[in-house]
Design a protein around this motif. Structure first.
Motif, PDB file in Angstrom:
ATOM      1  N   SER A  25      -4.874  -5.030  16.413  1.00  0.00           N
ATOM      2  CA  SER A  25      -4.952  -5.590  15.053  1.00  0.00           C
ATOM      3  C   SER A  25      -6.031  -4.861  14.245  1.00  0.00           C
ATOM      4  O   SER A  25      -6.024  -4.872  13.025  1.00  0.00           O
ATOM      5  N   ASN A  26      -6.974  -4.230  14.931  1.00  0.00           N
ATOM      6  CA  ASN A  26      -8.002  -3.471  14.229  1.00  0.00           C
ATOM      7  C   ASN A  26      -7.683  -1.979  14.151  1.00  0.00           C
ATOM      8  O   ASN A  26      -8.528  -1.182  13.823  1.00  0.00           O
ATOM      9  N   SER A  27      -6.445  -1.626  14.448  1.00  0.00           N
ATOM     10  CA  SER A  27      -6.062  -0.206  14.495  1.00  0.00           C
ATOM     11  C   SER A  27      -5.961   0.387  13.077  1.00  0.00           C
ATOM     12  O   SER A  27      -5.577  -0.329  12.144  1.00  0.00           O
ATOM     13  N   PRO A  28      -6.320   1.668  12.823  1.00  0.00           N
ATOM     14  CA  PRO A  28      -6.228   2.334  11.490  1.00  0.00           C
ATOM     15  C   PRO A  28      -4.773   2.428  11.016  1.00  0.00           C
ATOM     16  O   PRO A  28      -4.514   2.506   9.808  1.00  0.00           O
ATOM     17  N   GLN A  29      -3.905   2.354  11.945  1.00  0.00           N
ATOM     18  CA  GLN A  29      -2.486   2.398  11.635  1.00  0.00           C
ATOM     19  C   GLN A  29      -2.158   1.333  10.593  1.00  0.00           C
ATOM     20  O   GLN A  29      -1.382   1.560   9.662  1.00  0.00           O
ATOM     21  N   LEU A  30      -2.840   0.168  10.784  1.00  0.00           N
ATOM     22  CA  LEU A  30      -2.564  -0.961   9.899  1.00  0.00           C
ATOM     23  C   LEU A  30      -2.897  -0.603   8.436  1.00  0.00           C
ATOM     24  O   LEU A  30      -2.101  -0.874   7.518  1.00  0.00           O
ATOM     25  N   LEU A  31      -4.051  -0.026   8.348  1.00  0.00           N
ATOM     26  CA  LEU A  31      -4.506   0.373   6.991  1.00  0.00           C
ATOM     27  C   LEU A  31      -3.538   1.388   6.386  1.00  0.00           C
ATOM     28  O   LEU A  31      -3.140   1.265   5.219  1.00  0.00           O
ATOM     29  N   LEU A  32      -3.140   2.286   7.243  1.00  0.00           N
ATOM     30  CA  LEU A  32      -2.204   3.330   6.837  1.00  0.00           C
ATOM     31  C   LEU A  32      -0.917   2.692   6.367  1.00  0.00           C
ATOM     32  O   LEU A  32      -0.397   2.962   5.278  1.00  0.00           O
ATOM     33  N   ASP A  33      -0.456   1.743   7.256  1.00  0.00           N
ATOM     34  CA  ASP A  33       0.785   1.046   6.914  1.00  0.00           C
ATOM     35  C   ASP A  33       0.653   0.332   5.581  1.00  0.00           C
ATOM     36  O   ASP A  33       1.554   0.347   4.750  1.00  0.00           O
ATOM     37  N   LYS A  34      -0.514  -0.303   5.407  1.00  0.00           N
ATOM     38  CA  LYS A  34      -0.735  -1.072   4.183  1.00  0.00           C
ATOM     39  C   LYS A  34      -0.607  -0.189   2.939  1.00  0.00           C
ATOM     40  O   LYS A  34       0.110  -0.506   1.989  1.00  0.00           O
ATOM     41  N   ASN A  35      -1.275   0.965   3.033  1.00  0.00           N
ATOM     42  CA  ASN A  35      -1.257   1.897   1.902  1.00  0.00           C
ATOM     43  C   ASN A  35       0.127   2.467   1.665  1.00  0.00           C
ATOM     44  O   ASN A  35       0.582   2.582   0.518  1.00  0.00           O
ATOM     45  N   THR A  36       0.778   2.766   2.808  1.00  0.00           N
ATOM     46  CA  THR A  36       2.144   3.250   2.696  1.00  0.00           C
ATOM     47  C   THR A  36       2.995   2.211   1.990  1.00  0.00           C
ATOM     48  O   THR A  36       3.768   2.498   1.078  1.00  0.00           O
ATOM     49  N   ASN A  37       2.787   0.969   2.425  1.00  0.00           N
ATOM     50  CA  ASN A  37       3.539  -0.130   1.811  1.00  0.00           C
ATOM     51  C   ASN A  37       3.281  -0.208   0.324  1.00  0.00           C
ATOM     52  O   ASN A  37       4.205  -0.412  -0.471  1.00  0.00           O
ATOM     53  N   LEU A  38       1.996  -0.058   0.010  1.00  0.00           N
ATOM     54  CA  LEU A  38       1.605  -0.141  -1.406  1.00  0.00           C
ATOM     55  C   LEU A  38       2.313   0.947  -2.190  1.00  0.00           C
ATOM     56  O   LEU A  38       2.922   0.673  -3.236  1.00  0.00           O
TER      57      LEU A  38
END
Lengths: 75, 447
Positions: free
Chosen positions: B348-361
């Motif tokens: 849940s603390n993986s950078p992937q999440l942030l990446l995914d979030k930005n990609t989503n954005l």
């Protein structure tokens, strides 16, 4: 002389009474039974051993006795 | 020369008749007293008996005519006084007294002797019950004191034969009546005691008159019986005859046959008794064995089978093992779950999440942009369509919608507005609000 018939029969009766009292241990009972069988055998022998015989008792001159067979037809 | 010449020779009958004459003449009325014995009372009703004293005896007849006057019953041993006459019974050459009258006188001498001896011996204790020895239950050898020619030995042997008894008899032969009989009987009893090899002695004889049985009423016999170490059964005469011997003996049998029966009966009785005891013996031991067996079986059941015990341990072992396995696996599970948790937290603390979030954005902005363009385009299309609808109202095509059709020349497509433009046989086309048709001209009119 061997035991009298009555004596053996009385002993047999005594053994039977003791056995029937139920107060003997198994060992004692077996011993008593063996004894009883022995007495019964003596009685049985006595019952059957006498053979039918009829004799005359004759007194000798010296006072001793002898016997000889007796038949009614002899007389 | 005949030695009998000149002698008077009589026939037996002549002699007897002469004697009869003499006797009847001289003894036609006599009184006689004596003791009655051998009384006979045949059905004819006449009485016959012997009258005797210690020195002599005479036959007496009392004919029925006289006998029926008797007030009492004559019995043997009775002392009588009678009146009669002497006569001869010719066929037997016997003289006899024809009694006309008789009466009893006191008690008979023999009877009196019997009573006197009985009384004396009784007082001495010879007959005492306490002196009586038991008769052996199973005599092997039976001594017999009787006449070898008498009825008694016959009767005894008959009984033994009839009963198929295998008994051993030893006969000591004696006179049972007459002079010296009593002494012989006593000696025989003594001899058996010296000889010793008999278990019981039968002393007796068959029936007879009181005189015949007398030896058994003598003191010497009574004393020999009393002194005997061997038990004695006395069997004298018939059942009604009781003698001193009977009283002195250990047991009285009514007759010699009865004595034999007693000896034999005791044997079959013993045999039966032995059978009963033997049966009881076996039954008793069977009961005891069964009881013991029952107890043993019960104890055996109580004794635990070691394999069962081992089984219990095995089971416990298995249980513990199972517990162990389950604990370990639980532990592993827990560790696994913790691992999972950490892994979840890590991921849940993986950078992937942030990446995914930005990609989503980016994607969402992209979509918004696209949606805005499309919307605008759509609005513009609607506006155009609206303008077209107004335009369509003015178009001849719209008129077609109300049922009009356009006719045109098939060859060039030019509209036909006048029937003259066409001739019969021309191909034309019709256009409806929806669809077309090809037609052939059949007729034209021009109004």
């Amino acid at each position: 002389m061997a035991e009298k018939f009555e004596t053996s029969l009385a002993k047999l009766e005594d053994v039977v009474n003791r056995l029937e009292s139920g107060e003997l241990t198994l060992d004692e009972a077996l011993k008593a039974f063996e004894e009883g069988v022995k007495h019964a055998a003596i009685c049985n022998k006595k019952l059957n051993e006498a053979e039918k015989k009829i004799e005359l008792l004759l007194k000798q001159k010296d006072g001793s006795f002898r016997t000889e067979p007796f038949k009614l037809s002899d007389i | 020369m005949d030695i009998f010449s000149g002698k008077r020779i009589l026939t037996v009958s002549q002699l007897t008749n002469l004697i009869t004459g003499v006797l009847e003449e001289n003894f036609d009325h006599v009184w006689v007293e004596g003791e009655v014995s051998n009384l006979a009372t045949p059905t004819s009703g006449h009485l016959y008996f012997t009258l005797k004293d210690s020195g002599a005896q005479v036959r007496v007849v009392m004919f029925k005519a006289s006998a029926r006057n008797l007030r009492f019953k004559i019995t043997d041993g009775m002392h009588l006084i009678l009146r009669g006459r002497v006569s001869v019974f010719v066929p037997r050459g016997e003289y006899q007294v024809l009694a006309e009258y008789l009466e009893p006188k006191g008690v008979g001498a023999l009877q009196l002797a019997f009573l006197q001896l009985k009384d004396r011996l009784y007082k001495e204790g010879i007959f005492a019950e306490s002196k009586k020895k038991p008769i052996p239950k199973l005599p092997q050898r039976v001594g017999i004191v009787t006449s070898p020619t008498g009825a008694a030995i016959h009767d005894i042997l008959n009984v033994i034969d009839r009963r198929f008894s295998n008994i051993c008899l030893l006969l000591n032969p004696v006179k049972v009546q007459g002079e010296g009989a009593a002494n012989e009987i006593a000696s025989a009893i003594n001899d058996f005691n010296k000889y010793g090899k008999v278990d019981v002695i039968i002393v007796g004889r068959g029936g007879g008159s009181i005189e015949d049985l007398w030896a058994f009423n003598e003191e010497v016999v009574a004393r020999a019986i009393s002194a005997s170490k061997i038990p004695i059964i006395s069997a004298v005469g018939h059942e009604v005859d009781i003698t001193i011997s009977d009283l002195a003996a250990d047991l009285r049998a009514p007759t010699p046959s009865a004595a034999a029966e007693l000896v034999i009966a005791s044997k079959s009785e013993m045999s039966q008794s032995l059978n009963v005891q033997t049966l009881r013996l076996h039954r008793a031991i069977t009961v005891i064995m069964n009881e013991s067996n029952g107890k043993f079986s019960a104890l055996l059941r109580g004794l635990k089978d070691p394999s069962a015990l081992l089984g219990a341990y095995w089971q416990r072992c298995d249980y513990l093992l199972e517990q162990l396995v389950s604990l370990i696996s639980k532990n592993i599970d827990q560790s696994g779950r913790r691992l999972e948790m950490f892994r979840t937290r890590l991921s849940s603390n993986s950078p992937q999440l942030l990446l995914d979030k930005n990609t989503n954005l980016v994607h969402s902005l992209d979509a918004r942009q696209e949606r805005a363009v499309v919307n605008r385009l759509n609005r513009m299309k609607e506006s155009v369509a609206l303008s077209c609808t107004g335009l369509e109202k003015l178009s001849p095509l719209a008129t077609l919608g109300r049922g009009y059709a356009l006719a045109y020349r098939s060859c060039d497509g030019s509209l036909i507005t006048d029937s003259l433009q066409i001739s019969i046989g021309d191909h034309i086309g019709l256009k409806f609000a929806r669809g077309k048709a090809r037609c052939i001209v059949e007729q034209t009119t021009s109004d």
